[in-house]
Design an enzyme around this catalytic site. Structure first.
Site, mmCIF file in Angstrom:
data_model
loop_
_atom_site.group_PDB
_atom_site.id
_atom_site.type_symbol
_atom_site.label_atom_id
_atom_site.label_comp_id
_atom_site.label_asym_id
_atom_site.label_seq_id
_atom_site.Cartn_x
_atom_site.Cartn_y
_atom_site.Cartn_z
ATOM 1 C CE LYS A 8 3.949 -3.727 13.524
ATOM 2 N NZ LYS A 8 3.794 -2.244 13.594
ATOM 3 N N PRO A 94 6.280 -5.470 24.350
ATOM 4 C CG PRO A 94 7.626 -3.686 24.977
ATOM 5 C CD PRO A 94 7.570 -4.834 24.019
ATOM 6 N N GLY A 98 3.391 -0.368 19.185
ATOM 7 C CA GLY A 98 3.590 -0.342 17.747
ATOM 8 C C GLY A 98 4.508 -1.432 17.243
ATOM 9 N N GLY A 101 2.883 -7.044 18.834
ATOM 10 C CA GLY A 101 2.904 -8.239 19.674
ATOM 11 C C GLY A 101 1.612 -9.034 19.633
ATOM 12 C CB SER A 103 -0.713 -8.593 14.929
ATOM 13 O OG SER A 103 -1.678 -7.558 15.013
ATOM 14 C CB SER A 104 3.570 -11.415 16.425
ATOM 15 O OG SER A 104 4.510 -12.425 16.131
ATOM 16 C CG ASP A 134 -0.340 -4.637 11.825
ATOM 17 O OD1 ASP A 134 -0.556 -4.092 10.721
ATOM 18 O OD2 ASP A 134 0.101 -4.034 12.806
#
Length: 311
Positions: A8, A94, A98, A101, A103-104, A134
């Site tokens: 995101k 990376p 911010g 990554g 959290s996803s 997140d």
């Protein structure tokens, strides 16, 4: 089972204040992009195992994927530590950039393991919120307004797809550092960083009054390259350019792929310090769910009217 975990960007991030529990009150606009990690999940006898192709990525309880496995295992009322599954993680998002990554990845693991271990969809949001502010966003994706700690989510009208140039400096910024620097500079008394925009462009990148990142100025005070990149992206034709989340990634939104690629080349050639770039696209909610495998399995988790509890 192979699943994708898209990244995101934050089209805006406003720090409203500090909550009594010490967390920061936020008003942010999340936007999915096509850049993604890949998780391959296999059954195999023995203790739960996590591997990653990025040697800097932890593969123990420090990783949110590991913590997601523990949460789902216990929600399934199984005893002891999780077992009989291994997850191989291929990192393309990376870290400390911010871009969400970790959290996803956690949301992707949560969905897959909940299906594998028989945990109902209605439990997902509580489990996601316990993993991080997140994580609930990545259960849905697309364009969404995040309030409270960012975990109270409201869907927004989605702007047209845009090309995204993401610039990645050779340093990372932890979320804790970025908010500590905001606090040090007086928090509410710090003037918000002004993002680069071509006109108001509210229909292209979201509500015009929302655009901006309050963490950008405190981070750029320690890493001036952040401001230089945002300015360069604006000069290259981005209709919106800003740091994403707590950084260190800086993105620019473009109408055409050729412009985004040209901006990436200019940044890599003209930077004073090492810089890596990538070009991707924004994803609306339907495209996000197709890439993440949510739509394929006909899983839909509506946005919560109110988040119920915080970690």
């Amino acid at each position: 089972m192979k699943i994708h975990a898209p990244a995101k960007i934050n089209l805006s991030l406003r720090v409203v204040g500090v909550r009594p529990d010490g967390y920061h009150e936020l008003r942010t606009i999340f936007q999915s992009i096509a850049l993604h990690d890949t998780l391959t999940i296999r059954r195999r006898p023995g203790p739960f195992a996590l591997s990653c192709d990025d040697p800097t990525c932890p593969v123990d309880e420090r990783n949110l994927v590991w913590r997601a496995a523990e949460q789902v295992w216990h929600a399934a009322r199984r005893k002891g530590p999780p077992r009989d599954v291994e997850i191989a993680l291929v990192k393309r998002i990376p870290t400390q950039a911010g871009l969400g990554g970790g959290s996803s990845d956690a949301a992707a693991a949560l969905r897959a393991l909940a299906a594998l271990w028989g945990v109902s969809v209605t439990r997902w949001r509580d489990l996601a919120a316990s993993l991080g502010a997140d994580v609930p966003y990545f259960l849905e994706g697309g364009t969404a307004l995040g309030l409270d700690r960012g975990d109270l989510l409201l869907p927004l009208a989605e702007p047209p797809a845009a090309w995204v140039t993401v610039a990645l400096p050779d340093f990372g910024v932890s979320t804790a550092e970025a908010f500590a620097w905001w606090d040090e500079r007086g928090g509410d008394n710090v003037k918000s960083a002004s993002p680069v925009r071509r006109g108001s462009a509210p229909s292209r990148s979201g509500p015009g009054a929302e655009l901006g990142n309050d963490l950008q100025e405190p981070v750029a005070a320690r890493h001036p390259q952040i401001s230089r990149i945002a300015t360069a992206l604006g000069r290259a034709g981005a209709f919106h350019a800003a740091m994403s989340g707590s950084g260190s990634a800086v993105f620019g939104l473009f109408d055409r792929r050729a412009m985004a690629l040209s901006a990436a080349r200019l940044l890599e050639r003209g930077g004073r310090t090492p810089l890596r770039t990538l070009v991707t696209r924004t994803l609306n909610r339907a495209a996000y769910q197709r890439l993440a495998g949510i739509a394929r399995h006909r899983i839909h988790l509506p946005f919560a009217p109110r988040s119920q509890g915080h970690s």
